[in-house]
Design a protein around this motif. Structure first.
Motif: not given
Length: 134
Positions: A23-27
């Motif tokens: 999971l990658q967090f946007p921004g």
């Protein structure tokens, strides 16, 4: 008591699974990571056969790898990763003969050689076109 143990076990398992997540967090800012010796086309274009080791070191910098068993070979390695991009790696190996630059190999070709190859390809194409027109 068993309910308490079940809750702790579920929390532990979910924490472990969360740590393995992609999971990658946007921004989120990802830094650029550069390692090794920066190698540019301009640097390679300055290299000429017969240069001394000091001249080569002035242009290219201190080599990343100096083989202690072969003092006539210097290796330069440069890798860069910008944010989410795939890591790119560039290599140059410089060979000396009697403490002067003999030749070099790697991911960069001197511009003069590239231009000569393009000119000869254009000349061959023109010659082929002339033969076809005849």
């Amino acid at each position: 008591m068993p309910k308490f143990i079940t809750i702790i076990a579920l929390l532990a398992i979910s924490s472990l699974l969360g740590a393995c997540s992609t999971l990658q967090f946007p921004g989120v800012y990802k830094i650029t990571v550069e390692q090794g010796n920066v190698i540019t086309q301009e640097m390679v274009d300055q290299l000429k056969p017969g240069m001394s080791k000091d001249q080569v070191e002035y242009i290219m910098g201190t080599p990343l790898i100096r083989d202690s068993f072969n003092a006539e070979r210097w290796d330069y390695v440069y890798s860069i990763r910008r944010g989410d991009e795939v890591r790119k790696e560039y290599r140059m190996t410089i060979f000396f003969k009697a403490d002067s630059l003999d030749y070099f190999t790697g991911d960069f070709i001197p511009t003069a050689i590239t231009e000569q190859a393009e000119q000869s390809a254009e000349t061959e194409a023109a010659a082929d076109q002339t033969v076809k027109d005849s």
